[in-house]
Scaffold this motif. Structure first.
Motif, PDB file in Angstrom:
ATOM      1  N   ASP A 269       0.797  -1.223   0.000  1.00 42.69           N
ATOM      2  CA  ASP A 269       0.000   0.000   0.000  1.00 42.69           C
ATOM      3  C   ASP A 269       0.837   1.284   0.000  1.00 42.69           C
ATOM      4  O   ASP A 269       0.297   2.372   0.149  1.00 42.69           O
ATOM      5  N   GLU A 270       2.160   1.164  -0.140  1.00 44.06           N
ATOM      6  CA  GLU A 270       3.017   2.347  -0.012  1.00 44.06           C
ATOM      7  C   GLU A 270       4.077   2.511  -1.099  1.00 44.06           C
ATOM      8  O   GLU A 270       4.607   3.611  -1.258  1.00 44.06           O
ATOM      9  N   PHE A 271       4.438   1.436  -1.804  1.00 41.76           N
ATOM     10  CA  PHE A 271       5.598   1.506  -2.693  1.00 41.76           C
ATOM     11  C   PHE A 271       5.271   1.030  -4.105  1.00 41.76           C
ATOM     12  O   PHE A 271       4.538   0.066  -4.282  1.00 41.76           O
ATOM     13  N   CYS A 272       5.894   1.694  -5.102  1.00 41.15           N
ATOM     14  CA  CYS A 272       5.606   1.331  -6.485  1.00 41.15           C
ATOM     15  C   CYS A 272       6.256   0.011  -6.869  1.00 41.15           C
ATOM     16  O   CYS A 272       5.768  -0.691  -7.741  1.00 41.15           O
ATOM     17  N   ASP A 273       7.365  -0.318  -6.229  1.00 36.39           N
ATOM     18  CA  ASP A 273       8.008  -1.601  -6.506  1.00 36.39           C
ATOM     19  C   ASP A 273       8.915  -1.995  -5.343  1.00 36.39           C
ATOM     20  O   ASP A 273       9.051  -1.275  -4.352  1.00 36.39           O
ATOM     21  N   ARG A 274       9.517  -3.168  -5.485  1.00 41.78           N
ATOM     22  CA  ARG A 274      10.331  -3.732  -4.420  1.00 41.78           C
ATOM     23  C   ARG A 274      11.554  -2.852  -4.119  1.00 41.78           C
ATOM     24  O   ARG A 274      11.969  -2.707  -2.970  1.00 41.78           O
ATOM     25  N   ARG A 275      12.149  -2.270  -5.152  1.00 42.49           N
ATOM     26  CA  ARG A 275      13.332  -1.435  -4.944  1.00 42.49           C
ATOM     27  C   ARG A 275      12.991  -0.235  -4.061  1.00 42.49           C
ATOM     28  O   ARG A 275      13.734   0.092  -3.142  1.00 42.49           O
ATOM     29  N   CYS A 276      11.872   0.410  -4.321  1.00 44.52           N
ATOM     30  CA  CYS A 276      11.468   1.558  -3.504  1.00 44.52           C
ATOM     31  C   CYS A 276      11.174   1.132  -2.062  1.00 44.52           C
ATOM     32  O   CYS A 276      11.511   1.840  -1.119  1.00 44.52           O
ATOM     33  N   PHE A 277      10.543  -0.051  -1.897  1.00 40.80           N
ATOM     34  CA  PHE A 277      10.319  -0.562  -0.545  1.00 40.80           C
ATOM     35  C   PHE A 277      11.649  -0.780   0.183  1.00 40.80           C
ATOM     36  O   PHE A 277      11.825  -0.379   1.336  1.00 40.80           O
ATOM     37  N   GLU A 278      12.599  -1.389  -0.504  1.00 41.12           N
ATOM     38  CA  GLU A 278      13.893  -1.670   0.126  1.00 41.12           C
ATOM     39  C   GLU A 278      14.667  -0.393   0.433  1.00 41.12           C
ATOM     40  O   GLU A 278      15.349  -0.300   1.447  1.00 41.12           O
ATOM     41  N   ASP A 279      14.557   0.619  -0.451  1.00 36.64           N
ATOM     42  CA  ASP A 279      15.180   1.924  -0.169  1.00 36.64           C
ATOM     43  C   ASP A 279      14.635   2.513   1.127  1.00 36.64           C
ATOM     44  O   ASP A 279      15.378   3.016   1.962  1.00 36.64           O
ATOM     45  N   TRP A 280      13.304   2.442   1.258  1.00 38.12           N
ATOM     46  CA  TRP A 280      12.652   2.986   2.454  1.00 38.12           C
ATOM     47  C   TRP A 280      13.117   2.220   3.686  1.00 38.12           C
ATOM     48  O   TRP A 280      13.476   2.813   4.705  1.00 38.12           O
TER      49      TRP A 280
END
Ligand SMILES: [Zn+2]
Length: 122
Positions: free
Chosen positions: A40-51
């Motif tokens: 519900d927060e990230f466009c893809d896995r890379r953005c999730f991992e950055d966060w």
């Protein structure tokens, strides 16, 4: 349908064509907006991992760091399963097994499908 912003702190720095927006002469790479986002927060896995790389430790400390081992006891180790090799009309297709004692008990299909049915103690 409302669009939500990807919360990845570096999202706008990934130079994909879909992030490039604006009028000719004033184009910018922009944070992605989507109606459906990963967790519900990230466009893809890379953005999730950055966060998570940036804020994960703070988040764990904020919501409660695990400080001791958790135990899955014999009273709560019943896991539902089924044997795909057994034909569907066979009453031994569905079962629940205690992963500590290895005891196995048959289940009806209704018990298997019922997410509230368990031998585990609450
Ligand atoms: Zn993103």
């Amino acid at each position: 349908m409302s669009l939500k912003y990807c919360q990845g702190p570096e999202c706008h720095t990934y130079t994909t064509q879909d992030r490039l927006k604006g009028m000719k002469g004033s184009k910018t790479f922009q944070t992605r907006r989507r109606s459906n986002l990963l967790f519900d927060e990230f466009c893809d896995r890379r953005c999730f991992e950055d966060w998570f790389r940036k804020y994960g430790t703070q988040a764990v400390n904020h919501f409660g760091r695990l400080k001791e081992v958790k135990h899955l006891t014999e009273q709560n180790a019943w896991i539902k399963n089924y044997d795909w090799r057994v034909s569907t009309d066979d009453s031994h297709r569905y079962f629940t097994r205690n992963e500590i004692t290895k005891e196995q008990r048959p289940l009806t299909e209704a018990q298997y499908d019922d997410t509230n049915y368990t031998l585990n103690e609450r």
